[in-house]
Design a protein around this motif. Structure first.
Motif, PDB file in Angstrom:
ATOM      1  N   UNK A  81      46.314  63.669  43.668  1.00 34.37           N
ATOM      2  CA  UNK A  81      47.502  63.611  42.823  1.00 34.37           C
ATOM      3  C   UNK A  81      48.601  64.456  43.478  1.00 34.37           C
ATOM      4  N   UNK A  82      49.783  63.871  43.600  1.00 35.53           N
ATOM      5  CA  UNK A  82      50.919  64.572  44.196  1.00 35.53           C
ATOM      6  C   UNK A  82      52.129  64.422  43.279  1.00 35.53           C
ATOM      7  N   UNK A  83      53.075  65.359  43.403  1.00 38.14           N
ATOM      8  CA  UNK A  83      54.286  65.303  42.595  1.00 38.14           C
ATOM      9  C   UNK A  83      55.247  64.225  43.075  1.00 38.14           C
ATOM     10  N   UNK A  84      55.316  64.020  44.393  1.00 45.50           N
ATOM     11  CA  UNK A  84      56.256  63.063  44.959  1.00 45.50           C
ATOM     12  C   UNK A  84      55.579  62.321  46.118  1.00 45.50           C
ATOM     13  N   UNK A  85      55.315  61.047  45.928  1.00 43.41           N
ATOM     14  CA  UNK A  85      54.612  60.258  46.936  1.00 43.41           C
ATOM     15  C   UNK A  85      55.381  60.245  48.256  1.00 43.41           C
ATOM     16  N   UNK A  86      56.711  60.146  48.200  1.00 43.52           N
ATOM     17  CA  UNK A  86      57.504  60.045  49.421  1.00 43.52           C
ATOM     18  C   UNK A  86      57.451  61.304  50.278  1.00 43.52           C
ATOM     19  N   UNK A  87      57.245  62.463  49.656  1.00 43.01           N
ATOM     20  CA  UNK A  87      57.213  63.698  50.445  1.00 43.01           C
ATOM     21  C   UNK A  87      55.794  64.242  50.631  1.00 43.01           C
TER      22      UNK A  87
END
Length: 192
Positions: free
Chosen positions: A165-171
Motif C-alpha cells: 500500500x502506497x500513498x501515491x502510485x506515481x511516486x
C-alpha cells in the motif's frame, strides 16, 4: 526452427503467443530466455503456448513461461489475451472456452470488441500457497529490504504477488523496491 507467433498485451503486460496446435513447438528454457530478451529477441513479459487439451471435454491447454524461461501456473492478463488469440486464429468460434492450466481449469470468455474476462478463482493468502517463507499467516508482513522494512501483503491467483500500500502510485519507488522484493529469499520461487 521457424515459429509463427503473435504479440499481444493486456493492461501493459506483453505476450508472445504461439499456436502449438497447428505447429510443433518444443522450446527449452534457454530458447525462451533468448526469445524474451527485449533487445536481442522478440521481447515479452510472458510467452503463452496454446496446446491441444490433455483431457476430453476441454478446449485447450495453456502453458505460461516468464521471459527468464521459468514456467508459471496462471496469468490473468494472459488468459484474456489467450481467448482472443484462439478466436482470432480460427482455432475456435466459441465465446467461452475451457482451458487446462498448471493451476487447474479456467474458463475465459471473449466478449467482443477486444474485450475478454476470466474468473481466476479464489485468492490464496496462505504463505505455503505462494510459496512465501513466513512463520505464521497474517494480513501483512515486514520484509527486510536493504536495511529497512517493507510492509507487504501476499496473494496468489495462480501466481504469487506481493502487494504494498502506497500513498501515491506515481511516486512509489517501484523501480528501486520491485526487484528487491521480486528476488527476495523469502520468496523461493520469486514473486510479482
Amino acid at each position: 526452427m521457424k515459429l509463427k507467433f503473435s504479440k499481444m498485451h493486456g493492461l501493459g503486460n506483453d505476450f508472445m503467443v504461439i499456436d502449438g496446435v497447428r505447429q510443433n513447438v518444443s522450446l527449452s528454457p534457454e530458447q525462451i530466455r533468448r526469445l524474451g530478451h527485449r533487445q536481442l529477441g522478440i521481447g515479452f513479459d510472458q510467452l503463452l503456448l496454446v496446446e491441444p487439451p490433455r483431457e476430453a471435454g476441454h478446449d485447450f491447454r495453456y502453458r505460461i513461461f516468464n521471459n527468464d524461461g521459468s514456467e508459471v501456473e496462471q496469468c490473468g492478463n494472459g488468459s484474456r489475451c489467450f481467448v482472443k488469440f484462439v478466436r482470432d486464429a480460427g482455432l475456435t468460434d466459441k465465446s467461452r472456452i475451457t482451458v487446462e492450466t498448471a493451476r487447474g481449469v479456467i474458463a475465459p470468455e471473449y466478449l467482443g470488441d477486444g474485450l475478454a474476462r476470466v474468473d481466476m478463482g479464489v485468492p490464496r493468502f496462505a504463505p505455503a500457497d505462494l510459496p512465501f517463507l513466513a512463520e505464521a499467516e497474517t494480513l501483512t508482513y515486514s520484509l527486510p529490504l536493504a536495511g529497512r522494512a517493507c510492509e507487504i501483503g501476499i496473494v496468489s491467483m495462480g501466481n504469487p504477488h506481493a502487494v504494498q500500500r502506497v500513498d501515491d502510485v506515481d511516486s512509489a519507488p517501484v523501480a528501486e523496491i520491485g526487484p528487491l522484493v521480486e528476488g527476495h529469499s523469502w520468496f523461493p520461487q520469486r514473486v510479482n
